[in-house]
Scaffold this motif. Structure first.
Motif, PDB file in Angstrom:
ATOM      1  N   LEU A  82      -4.208  -3.257  -1.160  1.00  0.00           N
ATOM      2  CA  LEU A  82      -3.188  -2.419  -0.534  1.00  0.00           C
ATOM      3  C   LEU A  82      -3.231  -2.584   0.984  1.00  0.00           C
ATOM      4  O   LEU A  82      -2.195  -2.755   1.631  1.00  0.00           O
ATOM      5  CB  LEU A  82      -3.448  -0.963  -0.929  1.00  0.00           C
ATOM      6  CG  LEU A  82      -2.489   0.081  -0.369  1.00  0.00           C
ATOM      7  CD1 LEU A  82      -1.110  -0.102  -0.955  1.00  0.00           C
ATOM      8  CD2 LEU A  82      -3.001   1.483  -0.676  1.00  0.00           C
TER       9      LEU A  82
ATOM     10  N   SER B  26      -1.867  -5.712   2.293  1.00  0.00           N
ATOM     11  CA  SER B  26      -0.415  -5.805   2.175  1.00  0.00           C
ATOM     12  C   SER B  26       0.280  -5.194   3.391  1.00  0.00           C
ATOM     13  O   SER B  26       1.426  -5.501   3.669  1.00  0.00           O
ATOM     14  CB  SER B  26       0.059  -5.117   0.905  1.00  0.00           C
ATOM     15  OG  SER B  26      -0.256  -3.758   0.967  1.00  0.00           O
ATOM     16  N   PHE B  27      -0.442  -4.325   4.122  1.00  0.00           N
ATOM     17  CA  PHE B  27       0.090  -3.819   5.391  1.00  0.00           C
ATOM     18  C   PHE B  27       0.511  -4.979   6.270  1.00  0.00           C
ATOM     19  O   PHE B  27       1.498  -4.926   6.982  1.00  0.00           O
ATOM     20  CB  PHE B  27      -1.030  -3.078   6.158  1.00  0.00           C
ATOM     21  CG  PHE B  27      -1.019  -1.605   5.977  1.00  0.00           C
ATOM     22  CD1 PHE B  27      -0.131  -0.812   6.686  1.00  0.00           C
ATOM     23  CD2 PHE B  27      -1.912  -0.986   5.119  1.00  0.00           C
ATOM     24  CE1 PHE B  27      -0.140   0.560   6.542  1.00  0.00           C
ATOM     25  CE2 PHE B  27      -1.916   0.384   4.964  1.00  0.00           C
ATOM     26  CZ  PHE B  27      -1.033   1.162   5.676  1.00  0.00           C
TER      27      PHE B  27
ATOM     28  N   LYS C 102       1.663  -7.736   5.608  1.00  0.00           N
ATOM     29  CA  LYS C 102       2.874  -8.471   5.252  1.00  0.00           C
ATOM     30  C   LYS C 102       4.106  -7.819   5.853  1.00  0.00           C
ATOM     31  O   LYS C 102       5.206  -8.361   5.775  1.00  0.00           O
ATOM     32  CB  LYS C 102       3.008  -8.552   3.726  1.00  0.00           C
ATOM     33  CG  LYS C 102       1.855  -9.310   3.097  1.00  0.00           C
ATOM     34  CD  LYS C 102       2.161  -9.715   1.673  1.00  0.00           C
ATOM     35  CE  LYS C 102       1.055 -10.560   1.101  1.00  0.00           C
ATOM     36  NZ  LYS C 102       0.262  -9.870   0.088  1.00  0.00           N
TER      37      LYS C 102
END
Lengths: 514, 338
Positions: free
Chosen positions: A378, A381-382, A384
């Protein structure tokens, strides 16, 4: 044996569904607090405290204990992903964590940070359970002279942080020391550099200052490259293999000890421990020049150490009612609120509560490991997200964090001022860590120096006649001259290998150029 | 597809953290707002108080001893006063931030501040925006007598030993702050006994006691409540209460040792802005007095090592004004005030 029995009983209480739920909820919320720049374990426990009043004492403590552990870990997540330490304790983690992320190794850094935190937390808890008495004795052996020398030793870490930017590093450090003198002088009751603003009587609040320096200045730098798309082109979720992890065990172990030791001292916290550990790892390393370029050791050292301060900070609290950290001070309030007076009698009066708390610290660290593991994907994914969105998020959280602790506007102003200061310093390539370190330790150095002199009748010998103080002074001198000695060694070695002085110097400068 | 999912998750995390972080602030904020539209109309019809939420403002951070007191008073006071009571932490400026906040609110009894002994010394210092005369005194709640600590293996077994030793050598006594109530009582003790102590300021009384226990300092002046968690680990030579304290019957009082002038208390109580109608002060007092009769309150008082310090408004005010006169005198003698 009795201890084991008590602990098992404590585990029994923890392993009810209410107990596990309390710990897990504490860990979950703790991670969110730790993540947010500005909000840390102390403000997290303080903000959540009122919600625990209706709960039974044991459940409330399990919840708050879990929160304390997890918030101390989670500051590293933003330190690695964004270069913005979520808590003061994670400031050193950003030094290697952020470069690792830039190399596309965020997954590895995050895993090592989590792993080190869990091990650090567990070792510290073992210390607390088995060695509470000796830990408290050790804490008592620290008087003003010892605290001064320890803080001075902490300040010499700057020497290893600045590398070749020696002059710039010291300019920034002195600036930090100067800023740390703002506030009411405790010895004369006279306000210094407060410009008549009562909000500044207690000094520049450290957390908003740090949020400004790291988060706001980072966001400002990001604003310059809004069009650039993403922070990094490729983010790997790869998690390091057992072989790589095994190599870190030495560092994690040593720094868990250092953290456990520093945690039990009421005057020193995780924010100091992380630097001392980073310094230690670099000094003992075979390749000190690689620190700061993005290596896993640089993440493992501060992260094992800052989580190791958590459990041992409870030793003086439980034994004498003296909190070992700012967060432990809030926990003291929680105990009193629930009608529990800490101290030797607590172990007789309410053993169930004490041992449930001790047992739950083991459980909290393990739950933190599990929740944290699932979090890694998670967090990466920040990265991205487009830079614009990320920058907006950083700004939002920075304001939230600065205002959320004391609900005063002055903290927001401090944050913004330090944000611009940080931006300017970055633009002129001044290193930021010395400033943070000076802010953390400046007050401690001055306060204890003056207090020690009052006690010794103004005789400076007190710093060398007290053995513990002397040890830290020697360490400080060693630490200060270590970069110089390392350079000399490198030159000599190069000469022995038949290189000219110029070649040797070039090699040395390459060593420190990163 | 994938990144869309992530954005949703992120948004969720963001929202959650905002909720979590905002809880404290939001809670306080909500209760603050209705007060703004308040008119003095209600004060005229004296009977109706309170008709809306009350805020207790404290200058200490959540979890600090005075905050714990405020929160419990709020919880129990809700039952007796019949309106929601929230606690607002206005930390900073040695307590002056919280007092400044009080002064910006209407004098209608809906903003109540917690205060302690220091109000008479801190608010007399240069540059302080208010004095103790800018407030009305509602109810004194707790007392925590001062206590003189030495190490458990210290050669000073009695106050007498201690004062005798102080005649022949310099004795260092540590405690919270400079010009603090603890500093003042130590100074007074020295004056009465004809000796001079060297005062070493610490950030908290607990810090000073730790230094005494570790052998770094001769003695510490703190409060007796700190003894509750350190029984057997440290020795208390004397306590400043009128009679011996229940949970530490072995500790003699300054009074019985020949220093009746040192009978004084560190206290905590509730105050409101000057100009608040007498009837409203009385209603607040009645409500909180009833709250202090709750068994939960009694249990808390016992575990925190505090003594019941109840005083009604007029007596409370009298005590504060008398204390202020002494503090002013001593602060001038100590050279902290001109």
């Amino acid at each position: 044996m009795e201890l084991l029995q008590n602990l098992l009983q404590g585990l029994e209480i923890t392993f009810t569904w209410q107990g596990i739920l309390a710990v897990a909820a504490g860990v979950f919320i703790g991670i969110l607090f730790g993540l947010t720049p500005g909000l840390d374990a102390t403000s997290g426990v303080a903000l959540m405290l009122p919600f625990t009043y209706p709960m039974p004492a044991t459940i409330a403590l399990l919840f708050l204990g879990g929160l304390y552990c997890a918030a101390s870990y989670a500051g590293s997540i933003t330190a690695i992903c964004l270069g913005v330490p979520g808590t003061p304790a994670a400031a050193a983690t950003a030094l290697d964590g952020y470069p690792l992320m830039k190399k596309g190794r965020a997954g590895e850094a995050l895993f090592v940070s989590l792993y080190s935190s869990v091990i650090g937390g567990l070792i510290s808890t073992v210390f607390l359970v088995l060695l509470m008495g000796p830990l408290v004795k050790m804490a008592l052996s620290f008087g003003p002279a010892e605290y001064f020398s320890l803080a001075l030793f902490g300040l010499t870490v700057i020497a290893s942080l600045v590398g070749r930017q020696f002059i710039k590093g010291f300019i920034v450090a002195v600036l930090g020391l100067l800023i740390s003198t703002v506030g009411m002088d405790a010895y004369t009751s006279y306000p210094r550099f407060t410009f008549g603003i009562p909000e500044l009587f207690e000094g520049i609040s450290f957390v908003p200052a740090m949020v400004g320096l790291f988060a706001v200045s980072e966001a400002l730098v990001n604003l310059e490259k809004l069009g650039a798309g993403r922070v990094v082109s490729a983010v790997a979720n790869r998690i390091p293999g057992w072989k790589e992890i095994k190599k870190l065990h030495g560092i994690i172990l040593i720094n868990s000890f250092i953290g456990s030791f520093l945690g039990a001292l009421p005057g020193v916290g995780a924010a100091t421990a992380c630097w001392v550990s980073y310094n230690q790892a670099q000094r003992m390393s075979k390749h000190p020049e690689k620190f700061g370029t993005g290596i896993l050791e640089g993440v493992a050292a501060p992260e094992s150490s800052n989580n190791a301060t958590v459990s041992t900070a409870l030793a003086p609290l439980l034994a004498l009612g003296v909190p070992g950290s700012a967060t432990a001070a809030v926990l003291l309030g929680a105990l009193i609120m629930h009608g529990l007076q800490p101290g030797p009698e607590l172990f007789k009066k309410a053993p169930d509560v004490v041992y449930a708390l001790l047992a739950s610290l083991f459980v909290a660290n393990i739950i933190m490991g599990i929740l944290g593991y699932f979090g890694i994907r998670l967090w990466t994914s920040f990265l991205k997200l487009p830079i614009g969105v990320l920058t907006a998020l950083i700004f939002g959280f920075a304001f939230l964090g600065a205002f959320g602790v004391r609900y005063t506007l002055i903290d927001v102003i401090i944050m913004l001022a330090f944000g611009f200061l940080g931006y300017i310093l970055r633009k002129f390539e001044f290193p930021l860590p010395p400033l943070v370190l000076a802010l953390v330790l400046g007050f401690m150095v001055e306060d204890n120096f003056r207090r020690a002199l009052m006690i010794s009748n103004n005789g400076a010998l007190i710093f060398v006649t007290k053995p513990l103080s002397l040890v830290f002074l020697i360490l400080a001198i060693l630490s200060l001259f270590a970069p110089y000695i390392q350079t000399q060694w490198a030159i000599r070695k190069a000469r022995r290998e038949g290189k000219t002085v110029e070649e040797a110097l070039e090699e040395v400068s390459r060593m420190f150029s990163d | 597809m994938k990144s869309k999912k992530f954005v949703w998750v992120l948004a969720l995390v963001f929202a959650l953290s905002l909720v979590v972080a905002g809880c404290g602030g939001g809670k306080n904020g909500d209760k603050e707002s209705p007060k703004q539209g308040e008119t003095p109309k209600q004060q005229a019809q004296e009977v109706k108080f309170p008709t809306k939420p009350i805020t207790i403002v404290t200058g200490s951070s959540p979890g600090a001893p005075i905050d714990v007191m405020a929160r419990l008073l709020a919880k129990l006071g809700e039952k007796t006063l019949g309106v929601p009571i929230s606690v607002l932490n206005k930390v900073g400026g040695s307590g002056t931030i919280a007092l400044s906040y009080n002064q910006t609110q209407p004098a209608d009894g809906y903003t109540v501040n917690t205060e302690a002994t220091g109000i008479t010394s801190i608010l007399q210092m240069a540059g302080s925006p208010y004095t103790y005369k800018d407030f009305e005194y509602v109810i004194r709640v707790q007392m925590d007598p001062f206590a003189l600590y030495v190490a458990k293996d210290s050669p000073y077994k009695t106050l007498d030993d201690f004062l005798k030793a102080a005649k022949s050598k310099k004795i260092r006594v540590g405690g919270y702050g400079k010009g603090s109530p603890h500093n003042i009582i130590t100074y007074d003790l020295g004056k009465k006994a004809g000796v001079e102590f060297e005062w070493v300021p610490f950030n908290s009384g607990n810090d000073a006691i730790m230094n005494v226990m570790g052998g770094h300092l001769d003695a510490a002046m703190s409060n007796i409540s700190a003894y509750a968690s350190k029984k057997g680990e440290v020795r208390v030579l004397a306590v400043s209460s009128d009679e011996r304290v229940n949970f530490a019957p072995e500790v003699p009082t300054f009074k019985e040792l020949g220093y009746p002038e040192l009978t004084r208390y560190h206290w905590r109580g509730l105050i409101v802005k000057k100009g608040t109608p007498k009837e409203i002060i009385q209603k607040l007092h009645d409500g909180f007095k009833k709250a202090m009769e709750d068994p939960e309150w009694k249990k808390y008082m016992e575990s925190s090592g505090m003594l019941d310090g109840y005083l009604p408004p007029d007596k409370f005010k009298e005590a504060v004004y008398a204390q202020a006169d002494n503090d002013l005198k001593v602060l001038k003698e100590m050279g902290l005030l001109k």
